[in-house]
Write a protein that holds these residues in place. Structure first.
Motif, short mmCIF file in Angstrom:
data_model
loop_
_atom_site.label_atom_id
_atom_site.label_comp_id
_atom_site.label_asym_id
_atom_site.label_seq_id
_atom_site.Cartn_x
_atom_site.Cartn_y
_atom_site.Cartn_z
N GLU A 174 0.83 -1.21 0.00
CA GLU A 174 0.00 0.00 0.00
C GLU A 174 0.87 1.26 0.00
O GLU A 174 0.58 2.22 -0.72
CB GLU A 174 -0.93 -0.01 1.21
CG GLU A 174 -2.01 -1.08 1.13
CD GLU A 174 -2.85 -1.17 2.38
OE1 GLU A 174 -3.98 -1.69 2.31
OE2 GLU A 174 -2.39 -0.72 3.46
N THR A 175 1.93 1.25 0.80
CA THR A 175 2.81 2.41 0.89
C THR A 175 3.45 2.74 -0.46
O THR A 175 3.59 3.91 -0.84
CB THR A 175 3.92 2.15 1.93
OG1 THR A 175 3.32 1.93 3.22
CG2 THR A 175 4.88 3.33 2.02
N LEU A 176 3.80 1.69 -1.20
CA LEU A 176 4.46 1.87 -2.49
C LEU A 176 3.49 1.90 -3.66
O LEU A 176 3.90 1.96 -4.82
CB LEU A 176 5.49 0.74 -2.70
CG LEU A 176 6.64 0.71 -1.69
CD1 LEU A 176 7.46 -0.55 -1.86
CD2 LEU A 176 7.52 1.95 -1.86
N ASN A 177 2.19 1.83 -3.36
CA ASN A 177 1.14 1.86 -4.40
C ASN A 177 1.36 0.75 -5.43
O ASN A 177 1.32 0.99 -6.64
CB ASN A 177 1.10 3.23 -5.07
CG ASN A 177 -0.18 3.44 -5.87
OD1 ASN A 177 -1.23 2.88 -5.54
ND2 ASN A 177 -0.09 4.24 -6.91
N LEU A 178 1.59 -0.47 -4.93
CA LEU A 178 1.90 -1.60 -5.80
C LEU A 178 0.77 -2.62 -5.89
O LEU A 178 0.99 -3.74 -6.36
CB LEU A 178 3.17 -2.30 -5.31
CG LEU A 178 4.48 -1.53 -5.52
CD1 LEU A 178 5.64 -2.26 -4.88
CD2 LEU A 178 4.74 -1.30 -7.00
N ILE A 179 -0.42 -2.23 -5.47
CA ILE A 179 -1.54 -3.16 -5.55
C ILE A 179 -2.21 -2.98 -6.91
O ILE A 179 -2.75 -1.90 -7.21
CB ILE A 179 -2.55 -2.91 -4.41
CG1 ILE A 179 -1.86 -3.09 -3.06
CG2 ILE A 179 -3.73 -3.87 -4.53
CD1 ILE A 179 -2.64 -2.57 -1.89
N PRO A 180 -2.18 -4.00 -7.76
CA PRO A 180 -2.78 -3.85 -9.10
C PRO A 180 -4.29 -3.70 -9.02
O PRO A 180 -4.93 -4.21 -8.09
CB PRO A 180 -2.38 -5.15 -9.81
CG PRO A 180 -2.12 -6.12 -8.72
CD PRO A 180 -1.60 -5.33 -7.56
N ASP A 181 -4.85 -3.01 -9.99
CA ASP A 181 -6.30 -2.81 -10.02
C ASP A 181 -7.05 -4.14 -10.02
O ASP A 181 -8.12 -4.26 -9.42
CB ASP A 181 -6.70 -1.99 -11.25
CG ASP A 181 -6.25 -0.53 -11.15
OD1 ASP A 181 -6.00 -0.07 -10.02
OD2 ASP A 181 -6.15 0.12 -12.20
N ALA A 182 -6.47 -5.13 -10.68
CA ALA A 182 -7.13 -6.44 -10.76
C ALA A 182 -7.25 -7.11 -9.40
O ALA A 182 -8.09 -7.99 -9.20
CB ALA A 182 -6.36 -7.35 -11.72
#
Length: 424
Positions: free
Chosen positions: A317-325
């Motif tokens: 979450e901190t690195l904004n690495l959660i893909p939209d899928a």
């Protein structure tokens, strides 16, 4: 009005907006470990207290200060598991999976430690553990580290974590070193922090991990563990490094890395990050060749690691690495007006799920006006809304509205699943 009952401090609910991220992480882990031939094992969250006293170590912080321990109705001392390795060893040995065999196992689930809750650290937390048994060479140590690197790559984390390695040698080598370390530190006891003073008589290697500046200043001139490592341990460590280099795995050697549990020997490692403040370690492990025998089994070499799910989710979450899928989303929202249309909408929704199991189909329940149903369809953020009324039922059609464009078209009921599947 009755008083609301709240969750216990440090034991958090995983709400729907986060659970989809957990599922994404868990599925990614499951896919990676399966590709290396690891099989899942599951064991209880409650164990005999002696399992952790003997396995983790009576002088560790976990056993001394952090375990949730209680007596059951028969007076037997039980403990909520504070970590997974000891339980995994107990379960595998009890089932006869270890002696003269090789095993690659993994597990996931809640662990419990009584400590001060803070960001990334909770009293009920969740771990994923990966363990291998029956292989004493450094090649399996390397395989586990390479496996973890592959996981970071799939999650987009590889460039945001650093691998730290060390060897802490054989038990006999550590005992010789401990004696030299205690002799040295005793002269400077008054300059050590309170925890380190306590550990001087119980678990002196943990002093090397101290974050206290005055303690670290004392340690600068302390004996070095590497000077006490014998040829066997050094050869094991050099082979590990050679395999990692051949596979392009970058690492740094941290001679102060010892790990906090008594069962470790030879290889120890941590993956750390600079993006989570003081909670820098996201994965840690090492070799524990003596643990199976220590818990009553036959001598069995073993190595493994564990990672905290909460901390990994926080890092993603901190690195904004959660893909939209990976985020929960509704594909189709089905609304209906009239009794016949309501029955038809059930059949239609099931046919959509039957023809495409990946579709998320939300059928409106509870009645209401057409206007209110459309408001709910809009709030659902579904890509398509399917509308059924009496005229549509009579003519075997439905209205399909593309919520991203506002375009609305009529489609035969028998073809709508194919149409939506092609669009998505």
């Amino acid at each position: 009005m009755a008083r609301k009952i709240q969750a216990i401090r440090g034991m958090n609910d995983i709400l729907p907006d986060q659970s989809s991220v957990w599922l994404y992480l868990e599925k990614t882990v499951a896919d990676v470990v399966k590709s290396y031939g690891y099989q899942q094992i599951r064991f209880p969250i409650v164990e005999n207290t002696d399992l952790f006293k003997r396995g983790v170590g009576e002088t560790t912080d976990i056993v001394e200060k952090e375990m949730y321990t209680f007596d059951d109705r028969n007076g037997e001392s039980l403990t909520l598991r504070p970590e997974g390795t000891a339980s995994c060893v107990r379960a595998a040995d009890q089932a006869g999976l270890l002696f003269n065999q090789t095993q690659r196992l993994w597990y996931t689930g809640p662990m419990f430690r009584y400590e001060r809750p803070q960001k990334g650290r909770y009293r009920q937390f969740h771990q994923i553990g990966v363990e291998s048994f029956g292989m004493g060479s450094a090649d399996i140590d390397a395989e586990l580290i390479i496996l973890s690197a592959r996981l970071w790559k799939k999650l987009g984390l590889l460039e945001h974590v650093e691998l730290q390695l060390n060897t802490i040698g054989l038990a006999s080598e550590r005992e010789t070193y401990k004696a030299a370390l205690v002799d040295y530190l005793t002269e400077f006891k008054d300059q050590l922090d309170e925890d380190s003073q306590r550990r001087l008589g119980t678990n002196p290697l943990r002093i090397l991990d101290s974050k206290d500046e005055s303690t670290q200043a004392v340690l600068k001139d302390a004996p070095n563990l590497e000077d006490f490592i014998g040829e066997e341990s050094q050869a094991h460590f050099e082979l590990l490094q050679a395999i990692l280099k051949a596979n392009g795995i970058s690492y740094v050697i941290n001679r102060r890395l010892v790990r906090g549990l008594d069962y470790y020997g030879k290889t120890v490692f941590e993956w750390v990050t600079s993006h989570l403040g003081s909670q820098a370690t996201v994965c840690a492990g090492g070799r524990y060749d003596g643990l199976v025998e220590q818990l009553g089994g036959k001598s069995t070499p073993a190595v493994g690691f564990a990672m905290g799910i909460e901390r990994l989710v926080l890092l993603l979450e901190t690195l904004n690495l959660i893909p939209d899928a990976a985020k929960f989303s509704t594909d189709v929202f089905v609304i209906s007006m009239g009794d016949d249309a309501e029955l038809a909408s059930f059949v239609l929704a099931e046919s959509l799920r039957e023809e495409n199991s990946n579709l998320v189909v939300l059928r409106h329940c509870g009645g209401g006006s057409f206007k209110n149903q459309m408001k709910k369809a809009d709030r659902s953020e579904a890509r398509f809304t399917i509308i059924l009324g009496q005229d549509e039922v009579d003519n075997g059609i439905c209205q399909v509205k593309d919520m991203s464009t506002g375009d609305q078209q009529s489609h035969p009921l028998v073809d709508v699943a194919a149409y939506i599947g092609a669009k998505l």
